[in-house]
Design a protein around this motif. Structure first.
Motif, PDB file in Angstrom:
ATOM      1  N   GLY A  17     -10.512   2.697 -18.855  1.00  0.00           N
ATOM      2  CA  GLY A  17      -9.859   2.113 -20.017  1.00  0.00           C
ATOM      3  C   GLY A  17     -10.760   1.997 -21.228  1.00  0.00           C
ATOM      4  O   GLY A  17     -11.541   2.898 -21.564  1.00  0.00           O
ATOM      5  N   ILE A  18     -10.676   0.864 -21.895  1.00  0.00           N
ATOM      6  CA  ILE A  18     -11.445   0.636 -23.117  1.00  0.00           C
ATOM      7  C   ILE A  18     -12.943   0.703 -22.837  1.00  0.00           C
ATOM      8  O   ILE A  18     -13.711   1.285 -23.603  1.00  0.00           O
ATOM      9  CB  ILE A  18     -11.069  -0.728 -23.740  1.00  0.00           C
ATOM     10  CG1 ILE A  18      -9.633  -0.692 -24.281  1.00  0.00           C
ATOM     11  CG2 ILE A  18     -12.052  -1.104 -24.857  1.00  0.00           C
ATOM     12  CD1 ILE A  18      -9.111  -2.049 -24.713  1.00  0.00           C
ATOM     13  N   GLY A  19     -13.385   0.120 -21.728  1.00  0.00           N
ATOM     14  CA  GLY A  19     -14.814   0.116 -21.412  1.00  0.00           C
ATOM     15  C   GLY A  19     -15.393   1.504 -21.279  1.00  0.00           C
ATOM     16  O   GLY A  19     -16.491   1.781 -21.777  1.00  0.00           O
ATOM     17  N   TYR A  20     -14.657   2.396 -20.625  1.00  0.00           N
ATOM     18  CA  TYR A  20     -15.130   3.771 -20.470  1.00  0.00           C
ATOM     19  C   TYR A  20     -15.189   4.460 -21.834  1.00  0.00           C
ATOM     20  O   TYR A  20     -16.129   5.210 -22.130  1.00  0.00           O
ATOM     21  CB  TYR A  20     -14.214   4.544 -19.528  1.00  0.00           C
ATOM     22  CG  TYR A  20     -14.674   5.961 -19.263  1.00  0.00           C
ATOM     23  CD1 TYR A  20     -15.653   6.223 -18.303  1.00  0.00           C
ATOM     24  CD2 TYR A  20     -14.151   7.029 -19.978  1.00  0.00           C
ATOM     25  CE1 TYR A  20     -16.096   7.519 -18.069  1.00  0.00           C
ATOM     26  CE2 TYR A  20     -14.579   8.327 -19.748  1.00  0.00           C
ATOM     27  CZ  TYR A  20     -15.553   8.572 -18.786  1.00  0.00           C
ATOM     28  OH  TYR A  20     -15.985   9.860 -18.560  1.00  0.00           O
TER      29      TYR A  20
ATOM     30  N   ALA B 242     -14.409  -6.029 -18.864  1.00  0.00           N
ATOM     31  CA  ALA B 242     -13.849  -6.046 -17.514  1.00  0.00           C
ATOM     32  C   ALA B 242     -12.610  -6.932 -17.440  1.00  0.00           C
ATOM     33  O   ALA B 242     -12.521  -7.964 -18.110  1.00  0.00           O
ATOM     34  CB  ALA B 242     -14.898  -6.541 -16.518  1.00  0.00           C
ATOM     35  N   GLY B 243     -11.675  -6.525 -16.594  1.00  0.00           N
ATOM     36  CA  GLY B 243     -10.488  -7.344 -16.374  1.00  0.00           C
ATOM     37  C   GLY B 243      -9.474  -6.636 -15.509  1.00  0.00           C
ATOM     38  O   GLY B 243      -9.295  -5.431 -15.619  1.00  0.00           O
ATOM     39  N   GLU B 244      -8.831  -7.399 -14.656  1.00  0.00           N
ATOM     40  CA  GLU B 244      -7.744  -6.865 -13.849  1.00  0.00           C
ATOM     41  C   GLU B 244      -6.492  -6.778 -14.719  1.00  0.00           C
ATOM     42  O   GLU B 244      -6.458  -7.299 -15.844  1.00  0.00           O
ATOM     43  CB  GLU B 244      -7.490  -7.783 -12.649  1.00  0.00           C
ATOM     44  CG  GLU B 244      -8.654  -7.868 -11.673  1.00  0.00           C
ATOM     45  CD  GLU B 244      -9.001  -6.511 -11.077  1.00  0.00           C
ATOM     46  OE1 GLU B 244      -8.069  -5.719 -10.823  1.00  0.00           O
ATOM     47  OE2 GLU B 244     -10.197  -6.235 -10.893  1.00  0.00           O
ATOM     48  N   PRO B 245      -5.426  -6.109 -14.236  1.00  0.00           N
ATOM     49  CA  PRO B 245      -4.172  -6.067 -15.001  1.00  0.00           C
ATOM     50  C   PRO B 245      -3.730  -7.458 -15.424  1.00  0.00           C
ATOM     51  O   PRO B 245      -3.974  -8.453 -14.728  1.00  0.00           O
ATOM     52  CB  PRO B 245      -3.183  -5.442 -14.003  1.00  0.00           C
ATOM     53  CG  PRO B 245      -4.033  -4.547 -13.160  1.00  0.00           C
ATOM     54  CD  PRO B 245      -5.342  -5.281 -13.014  1.00  0.00           C
ATOM     55  N   LEU B 246      -3.093  -7.529 -16.576  1.00  0.00           N
ATOM     56  CA  LEU B 246      -2.722  -8.804 -17.172  1.00  0.00           C
ATOM     57  C   LEU B 246      -1.796  -9.603 -16.266  1.00  0.00           C
ATOM     58  O   LEU B 246      -0.921  -9.047 -15.604  1.00  0.00           O
ATOM     59  CB  LEU B 246      -2.045  -8.567 -18.526  1.00  0.00           C
ATOM     60  CG  LEU B 246      -2.901  -7.834 -19.556  1.00  0.00           C
ATOM     61  CD1 LEU B 246      -2.114  -7.609 -20.836  1.00  0.00           C
ATOM     62  CD2 LEU B 246      -4.181  -8.607 -19.854  1.00  0.00           C
ATOM     63  N   LEU B 247      -2.006 -10.923 -16.247  1.00  0.00           N
ATOM     64  CA  LEU B 247      -1.164 -11.820 -15.460  1.00  0.00           C
ATOM     65  C   LEU B 247      -0.038 -12.318 -16.361  1.00  0.00           C
ATOM     66  O   LEU B 247      -0.259 -13.111 -17.274  1.00  0.00           O
ATOM     67  CB  LEU B 247      -1.987 -12.993 -14.932  1.00  0.00           C
ATOM     68  CG  LEU B 247      -1.239 -14.030 -14.099  1.00  0.00           C
ATOM     69  CD1 LEU B 247      -0.610 -13.377 -12.870  1.00  0.00           C
ATOM     70  CD2 LEU B 247      -2.166 -15.162 -13.687  1.00  0.00           C
ATOM     71  N   LEU B 248       1.171 -11.841 -16.097  1.00  0.00           N
ATOM     72  CA  LEU B 248       2.338 -12.212 -16.892  1.00  0.00           C
ATOM     73  C   LEU B 248       3.377 -12.835 -15.972  1.00  0.00           C
ATOM     74  O   LEU B 248       3.842 -12.197 -15.024  1.00  0.00           O
ATOM     75  CB  LEU B 248       2.922 -10.976 -17.594  1.00  0.00           C
ATOM     76  CG  LEU B 248       1.953 -10.234 -18.537  1.00  0.00           C
ATOM     77  CD1 LEU B 248       2.563  -8.928 -19.003  1.00  0.00           C
ATOM     78  CD2 LEU B 248       1.570 -11.114 -19.713  1.00  0.00           C
TER      79      LEU B 248
END
Length: 238
Positions: free
Chosen positions: A16-19, A83-89
């Protein structure tokens, strides 16, 4: 300011963004280290990035491991946290509070642990760039936890800029970005992207390379600190 020869450590730099940030900073001559929790992701990222890129496997929920990573890496110029897992919605009525606690651990307390471990090793001209999101100032139904984390990181950015000066501390605030964070089924995700794009002045969804440019800006901009840069395609105006 040139990034040539500078050491950039990116937590969450394997997708994602980090890469995209890793690729953009490496293209400017930086020595890049990507950190992620899975060996396969680290190996794949390092193989796809320019020669000289290194990778470290670390569970970012493990504070002791975060400290050991920076002990191993030594002096650095820039820390980036994406870093982050998929958003918690989830509606509050249906919210899994343990899942909410875990989400906060990675997206706030792991950030704080990384900053605590990295700051003594950062050169005085260096920087820390964090990631927040437009869910903070512009929450949607079901985004209570995600919005809370975004608000906390934004406040943390300003507090650290004061406390850690002259190290520069900033944050990038993306809106909706085409990335692995949106883990909906394909048809729902595509509809979400297209509906979001139609509601913004630019009529497009951000790509990870768009957002990476903002991180590179903060790394190279010597007079920015305590700044939070929204990148939402003008959604706030809609």
């Amino acid at each position: 300011m040139s990034l040539d020869g500078q050491h950039v450590v990116i937590l969450g730099g394997t997708s994602g963004i980090g890469y995209a940030v890793a690729a953009a900073t490496a293209a400017q001559g930086a020595k890049v280290t990507v950190v992620s929790s899975r060996r396969d992701r680290v190996d794949r990222a390092v193989a796809g990035l320019p020669a000289g890129t290194s990778g470290v496997v670390a569970d970012l929920n493990d504070i002791a491991r975060i400290r050991s990573v920076f002990d191993e890496l030594g002096t650095l110029d820039h820390l980036v946290y994406t870093a982050g897992e998929p958003l918690l919605l989830s509606p509050v009525a249906d919210l899994d509070l343990e899942a909410a606690r875990t989400f906060f651990e990675l997206r706030y307390f792991s950030v704080l642990a990384a900053v605590q471990a990295a700051a003594p090793r950062l050169r005085a001209e260096g920087s820390i760039t964090l990631t927040t999101g437009t869910a903070g100032p512009r929450p949607l139904p079901g985004s209570a936890v995600t919005s809370s984390v975004c608000g906390a990181v934004e406040a943390l950015t300003r507090a650290l800029a004061v406390e850690l000066a002259p190290i520069r501390v900033n944050a990038v605030m993306p809106g909706v970005v085409r990335s692995p964070l949106w883990n909906f089924p394909d048809d729902l995700r595509d509809r979400f992207y297209s509906d979001t794009a139609a509601a913004t002045p630019l009529r497009r969804i951000a790509e990870v390379d768009d957002i990476a440019r903002a991180f590179v800006f903060f790394l190279a901009q010597p007079h920015a600190t305590g700044s939070v840069l929204p990148l939402d395609g003008g959604a706030v105006l809609a």
